[in-house]
Design an enzyme around this catalytic site. Structure first.
Site, short mmCIF file in Angstrom:
data_model
loop_
_atom_site.label_atom_id
_atom_site.label_comp_id
_atom_site.label_asym_id
_atom_site.label_seq_id
_atom_site.Cartn_x
_atom_site.Cartn_y
_atom_site.Cartn_z
N LYS A 216 32.18 40.05 31.96
CA LYS A 216 31.62 38.92 31.20
C LYS A 216 32.65 37.81 31.12
O LYS A 216 33.85 38.08 31.15
CB LYS A 216 31.25 39.37 29.78
CG LYS A 216 30.20 40.45 29.76
CD LYS A 216 28.86 39.85 30.10
CE LYS A 216 27.81 40.94 30.23
NZ LYS A 216 26.53 40.42 30.73
N HIS B 176 42.48 40.61 39.79
CA HIS B 176 41.45 40.32 40.78
C HIS B 176 41.83 41.01 42.10
O HIS B 176 42.99 40.91 42.53
CB HIS B 176 41.32 38.81 40.99
CG HIS B 176 40.20 38.45 41.90
ND1 HIS B 176 38.88 38.50 41.51
CD2 HIS B 176 40.19 38.10 43.21
CE1 HIS B 176 38.11 38.17 42.53
NE2 HIS B 176 38.88 37.93 43.58
N ASN C 42 44.11 38.69 33.71
CA ASN C 42 43.01 39.32 34.45
C ASN C 42 43.59 39.84 35.76
O ASN C 42 44.62 39.36 36.22
CB ASN C 42 41.91 38.29 34.73
CG ASN C 42 40.72 38.91 35.44
OD1 ASN C 42 40.29 40.02 35.11
ND2 ASN C 42 40.20 38.23 36.45
#
Ligand code: GRF
Length: 213
Positions: free
Chosen positions: A96, A114, A112
């Site tokens: 989200k 990735h 984050n």
């Protein structure tokens, strides 16, 4: 190992939770000077929450769907993060978009991961196997992992650490994903450890890593 207090980490996840498990493992083995003080998910059944409950880490199912307004949702997130005294937030397969007020409040304190070398193969819709498919379809010879600061958009924050993974001629999205994920489990804890050691200096888009004292 540093004498300082472990950095208070809160993880957000939506899926299998292998990154959360790897972080937990690295804390347990002493490789990472952090305390996982909470795991939050939009998905009540996700592996990360199951893992947290199993290890008595406060586990929270918080989804936008449970609230009447964006504001109520954001207030709930702030309440939990404040109660947990979160110092660093890690998104580990959180599917989200983090609400902007939360991103702003934790500027340079939210990461984050990735599964590609950003800015290639990132952004909306490029997640999970779609990333590895796109890398192979393009014919890339390398892919990799990026740990980056979170800003208001998907996958656009400044990189903190990146690592390359070779693409082999016989790779499928699955085999490439497996090698990338293995590296994710190493690099995410390394990035967190840099924050724990206060060795991160954010200079615009350049995230500088200070030498160890
Ligand atoms: C990882 O590949 C991560 O890079 C991406 O989502 C996946 C999450 O995997 N953002 P897991 O749930 O940690 O196993």
């Amino acid at each position: 190992m540093s004498e300082s207090k472990p950095i208070r980490l809160v993880a957000f996840a939506s899926g299998g939770g292998s990154n959360v498990r790897a972080i937990y493992h690295n804390i347990e083995t002493g490789a990472l000077h952090a305390e996982l003080v909470g795991v939050i998910s939009n998905n009540s059944q996700c592996g990360a929450l199951v893992h947290a409950r199993l290890h008595n880490i406060p586990a929270f199912h918080i989804s936008r769907k449970q609230f009447d307004s964006d504001d109520d949702f954001v207030q709930k997130l702030f309440k939990v993060l404040t109660e947990l005294k979160a110092e660093l937030i890690v998104l580990a397969g959180y599917m989200k978009k983090m609400p902007e007020p939360v991103v702003r409040a934790y500027k340079n304190r939210m990461l984050n991961i990735h599964p590609a070398l950003l800015p290639s193969f990132g952004g909306k819709g490029l997640y999970g196997h779609f990333v590895h498919e796109a890398v192979l379809n393009y014919g890339c010879k390398v892919s990799g992992v990026t740990v980056h600061l979170v800003d208001a958009d998907f996958d656009t924050g400044a990189p903190v650490l990146q690592r390359c993974i070779s693409v082999f001629d016989n790779d499928t999205p699955e085999t490439l994903a497996a090698r990338v994920l293995k590296e994710e489990h190493i690099i995410y804890s390394q990035a967190i450890q840099l924050f724990a050691e206060e060795r991160i200096l954010v200079d615009g888009r350049r995230v500088r890593i200070l030498e160890k004292e």
